[in-house]
Each structure stands twice: as C-alpha cells, then as structure tokens.
Enzyme design. Structure first.
Site, short mmCIF file in Angstrom:
data_model
loop_
_atom_site.label_atom_id
_atom_site.label_comp_id
_atom_site.label_asym_id
_atom_site.label_seq_id
_atom_site.Cartn_x
_atom_site.Cartn_y
_atom_site.Cartn_z
N TYR A 78 0.86 -1.20 0.00
CA TYR A 78 0.00 0.00 0.00
C TYR A 78 0.89 1.24 0.00
O TYR A 78 1.85 1.31 0.76
CB TYR A 78 -0.88 0.03 1.26
CG TYR A 78 -2.35 -0.12 0.95
CD1 TYR A 78 -2.96 0.67 -0.02
CD2 TYR A 78 -3.13 -1.05 1.62
CE1 TYR A 78 -4.29 0.52 -0.33
CE2 TYR A 78 -4.48 -1.21 1.33
CZ TYR A 78 -5.06 -0.41 0.34
OH TYR A 78 -6.38 -0.55 0.05
N GLU B 266 -0.50 4.90 -0.56
CA GLU B 266 -1.25 6.13 -0.80
C GLU B 266 -0.35 7.36 -0.68
O GLU B 266 0.47 7.43 0.23
CB GLU B 266 -2.39 6.30 0.23
CG GLU B 266 -3.67 5.64 -0.21
CD GLU B 266 -4.12 4.60 0.76
OE1 GLU B 266 -3.23 3.93 1.33
OE2 GLU B 266 -5.34 4.47 0.95
N ASP C 227 -6.37 12.78 -25.57
CA ASP C 227 -6.46 11.40 -25.10
C ASP C 227 -5.79 10.55 -26.18
O ASP C 227 -6.39 10.28 -27.23
CB ASP C 227 -7.93 11.03 -24.92
CG ASP C 227 -8.11 9.59 -24.44
OD1 ASP C 227 -7.14 8.80 -24.56
OD2 ASP C 227 -9.21 9.26 -23.97
N THR D 273 -3.89 5.41 -21.87
CA THR D 273 -3.78 4.10 -21.23
C THR D 273 -2.38 3.59 -21.58
O THR D 273 -1.72 4.13 -22.47
CB THR D 273 -4.83 3.12 -21.76
OG1 THR D 273 -4.81 3.15 -23.19
CG2 THR D 273 -6.22 3.47 -21.26
N LYS E 291 -2.37 -0.31 -24.74
CA LYS E 291 -2.77 -0.46 -26.15
C LYS E 291 -1.49 -0.48 -27.00
O LYS E 291 -0.70 -1.39 -26.82
CB LYS E 291 -3.74 0.67 -26.53
CG LYS E 291 -5.05 0.60 -25.72
CD LYS E 291 -6.07 1.60 -26.20
CE LYS E 291 -7.39 1.46 -25.47
NZ LYS E 291 -7.52 2.33 -24.30
N ARG F 215 -2.31 -3.07 -18.04
CA ARG F 215 -3.53 -2.24 -18.03
C ARG F 215 -3.36 -1.16 -16.97
O ARG F 215 -3.29 -1.45 -15.77
CB ARG F 215 -4.76 -3.10 -17.73
CG ARG F 215 -4.89 -4.31 -18.62
CD ARG F 215 -6.27 -4.91 -18.60
NE ARG F 215 -7.12 -4.20 -19.52
CZ ARG F 215 -7.10 -4.35 -20.83
NH1 ARG F 215 -6.26 -5.19 -21.40
NH2 ARG F 215 -7.91 -3.67 -21.61
N1 DSN Z 1 -12.20 0.10 -24.79
C1 DSN Z 1 -11.26 0.91 -25.49
C2 DSN Z 1 -11.22 0.60 -26.94
O1 DSN Z 1 -11.44 -0.54 -27.29
O2 DSN Z 1 -10.95 1.47 -27.75
C3 DSN Z 1 -11.48 2.36 -25.24
O3 DSN Z 1 -11.50 2.58 -23.89
#
Ligand code: DSN
Length: 451
Positions: A46, A48, A197, A223, A226, A232
C-alpha cells in the site's frame, strides 16, 4: 493448493490467444518482462500518496520505482510532468475533469458514436452526468476519401457558442492522423484547456509513427496497454504549454488522482508501466511502430481491393474502420464479428460516421494491427488476414438484419433480431467452409508465438 478452475481458465485463455489472431485495435501483447513484474512482490504494497509523501511506511522501493516511472514517461513523451497512478483510462480522464473543471462546467469532446470515448462527455458517463457536454461529430460527406474527417468550422462554432472549460481531442475509432494544431487554435481562441487522449496512438507517438500533441495541448492522457504495450493502467501528463497556462496544473492533477478519485496506487502496475516505457524507448520500438502502420496500410489496401469501404479511404495509423452496409446491409457489423470470431480473427462491431443503423447494431467493424505486429507479422500476413476477412464476408451475403424488432414479445417469437442472430450463429457454427478457414488461421497464428 491449486485453484484448478481458475488455472484451467487461464490455460484456455492462453490457447485462445495463441491459436487466434487479435485484431481489436486497442489490444496488444505485453512482453513477458512486463507480465513478470506485474506478479512481483510490489503487488503486496500500500502506498497512498506520492513519492516521499506517503501515508504508510515501507515505501522506499515504491518511491524509487514511481520516480523512475515518472522520469521515463517524461523523457519518452517530452513533457515536464507525469502522474503514473491512474488505474486505467477512464479514471485518468475523470481526474482531468476534476483538475480543470467544476461540476456543471461546459466541456467538449468527440461523440462516442463518431469514434470518441465515453469519458469525452457521453450522457451515461460520469463525465456527461457531472459536467455539461457539447459533443462534436465527424463529417458525414466524403468520409470514404482519405482526408481529415473533422469539421473544424463546426467545432469552432460550438466552442465559441458554448465556451467550454475543457476540450478533448482523441478517439477510439479514427483511422487517420490528428491535426492537433487545429484543435489548439480553437481551444486557445476560447481559453479552454485542451486535453489529448492518446490512448490508442501512444505507442505510435512514442515510436515516431504519429504526430505528437505535446506542443499543442495542455494535458495528455493515455492508457498504457494499447499500442504502448504495457500493463492495463494509465498516465496523465502535463505539457509546458499546460504549465504556462496554469503553473499549478501538475499539482491539481495529482490531487485529482489522489485523494480526489483513488486510494493506493497499484505498484505492481507502476512496475509494469516502467518496463513498458523502457521497452518503448528502445530503437526496436521505432521499428515496431512503423511496422504497425505499414501493416495497417497493406491490410486496408487488401480490403479495399476486395470491394470493402473503409472510413478515411484506408488507414494512417493502427486502425481500420470498415463500413459493411453496402455489402451486408445496415446494422451488419454483428454478423462479421461473430463469423470472424469463429475462424479465430477477433475484432469488434462499430458505428461508422454516416451510420444508418444504431450503436447496438452498428454497420461497421473496427480492426487493427498492434497485436499481430507484436507477434512479428508483416505485410505478407496482412494480405492473408485481409483475404480471410473477404472470404468470410462473402459467406455472409445471404444474411440481412431484420428491419426492426416486432412490437410485442409474443409477436417477436422467431422473428426478432436476437432470434435471427441466434439462428445465424447456429448456421455459422455448422458451416464447413468456416471450419476449413479456421484451420488456416490457426496454422498461421501458431507460426507467430505470443510473448
Ligand atoms: N475500450 C477501449 C477501446 O477498445 O478502444 C477504449 O477505452
């Protein structure tokens, strides 16, 4: 003691991933190094707070880890500030609202149905419930030509009329490059924060295969799982332009993430992100990013040569958006998704800019090349995959989504869309040609191991 049920599910998922080809453009394969640190002892801690300002003891290693992660993010994307704690993309974006807006403030973003994201102000998202969104769409004319699909005059008109505090640029289903400069001109004209984004294209930006929004925007969110190929998780970065507009923007972002929205960060994820950022800074990642785009271009050409209509006329990034309406009718994305799943090609149904059906039964499919490129697939394999997609779609030409649901449940027996799709699935599962194609896909997939 082994939890056999879970163990078996893990093995089954491993088999699915190895024997199929992943074409969902937001998915990828994290390296074995990333997966290793995810299950490291950092999972137990933990912490924080932020480095050197924690609420619990025993954080000397976590502090070093998080500082290293921040530094790597800053260097890779060329920004002066990074928060690496957001649990994933949606909380990261919500933290940006908290840092820049008050509840009820006007915001702008790309509509979900036009390829944006829920967190860019959709009515079912907290971002559309607690803030006042005015969303922009894409052009509806000439969308099958390779050009910029944003209607800047309309975005400017909306911005001038509604005076948003925050404008989002970034999408989940857009196959072309972004002109961040044009969005910046609009945001600057109305004094709004501009947040990019880059979740989908972060790896392409890091690898130099897509323009960076950093010189133009105040905030960048992404994120990390990807095209960036990490675990993740997510990051929020503030640019020099952002700090110039508001020198306290970094502090505001930190406070929004913790304690505004989250509790303890997932330190094992921070370790995974750090490894991914290290990998993304290597020369081999540049080659990877370039190959993603090359593969996307070849896959697009194979599909358009085969008679399919692609939004944007093709792809300039990692993603393709195919309108199937002219070959399979409106709302036909579901047929392609289900039939391709059966042959081991995973993609998702998606709305298209000139959608004539609905988000529940969209007329398109979205696919992309980040995951297959991570496996080492190149142009030759893209031609094969494109050929398979065309073959499968050809098998679906006799099917048409029923016009609309019958009014009553009684009247719908055997005639509604759900019944029709269930019958379709049954016929597809029994289809000999699909079984034969499945074997070919599996053979190719097994030649390209996953990490
Ligand atoms: N779920 C993602 C996507 O597939 O583009 C976006 O958050």
């Amino acid at each position: 003691m082994k939890d056999i049920k879970i163990y078996n599910l893990v093995r089954k998922e491993e088999k699915r991933q190895k024997e199929g080809i992943e074409l969902i453009p937001s998915e990828n394969y994290a390296s074995s190094e990333v997966r290793k640190v995810l299950s490291s002892y950092f999972v137990n801690k933990y912490s924080e707070g932020y480095p050197k300002k924690r609420y619990y003891g025993g954080n000397e290693n976590v502090d070093e880890l998080e500082i290293l992660c921040q530094e790597r993010a800053k260097k890779l994307f060329g920004v002066p500030f990074a928060n690496v704690q957001p649990y994933s993309g949606s909380p990261a974006n919500l933290a940006v609202y908290l840092a820049t807006c008050k509840p009820g403030d006007v915001v702008m973003g790309q509509a979900l149905i036009a390829g944006g994201h829920l967190t860019h102000g959709h009515s079912v998202s907290a971002t559309g419930i607690f803030y006042k969104p005015f969303q922009y769409s894409l052009k509806k004319d000439n969308v099958y030509k390779n050009n910029d699909l944003f209607d800047y005059a309309e975005i400017r008109r909306l911005a001038k009329e509604h005076k948003p505090k925050l404008i989002w640029v970034g999408a989940t289903a857009y196959p072309l490059k972004f002109n961040y400069k044009k969005f910046a001109e609009i945001a600057d004209e109305v004094g709004a924060y501009l947040a990019a984004d880059i979740a989908h294209v972060a790896g392409l930006i890091a690898g130099g295969a897509h323009p960076s929004p950093v010189p133009y925007v105040h905030i960048v969110t992404t994120t990390t799982h990807k095209t960036l190929r990490g675990p993740r998780g997510a990051m929020i970065m503030v640019t020099n332009k952002g700090l110039k507009k508001d020198p306290e923007l970094g502090d505001k972002v930190n406070k929004a993430v913790f304690p505004g929205l989250q509790g303890g960060p997932h330190d094992n994820t921070t370790a995974g992100i750090s490894v991914a950022l290290f990998e993304a800074s290597q020369p081999s990642f540049k080659k990877y990013a370039a190959q993603i785009v090359k593969n996307s271009v070849v896959l697009s050409k194979t599909l358009t040569d085969g008679g399919l209509k692609l939004v944007g006329g093709g792809s300039e990034n990692h993603l393709l958006l195919v309108n199937l309406a002219s070959v399979l009718g409106d709302g036909s994305g579901v047929f392609a998704q289900k039939a391709l799943d059966l042959v081991g090609l995973t993609l998702n149904k998606n709305t298209v800019p000139d959608e004539m059906s609905s988000p529940f039964y969209p007329s398109g499919v979205r696919l992309g090349t980040p995951a297959s490129t991570s496996r080492g697939m190149k142009e030759k394999e893209m031609k094969f995959i494109g050929g398979v997609i065309l073959e499968v779609i050809d098998l679906l030409k006799a099917y048409r989504l029923p016009e609309k649901e019958p009014a009553s449940a009684k009247a719908s027996a055997g005639k509604g869309r759900k019944d029709y799709i269930a019958k379709f699935e049954k016929e597809m599962m029994a289809n000999k040609k699909l079984k034969e194609i499945r074997l070919r896909v599996k053979k190719l997939a097994l030649r390209f191991p996953i990490p």
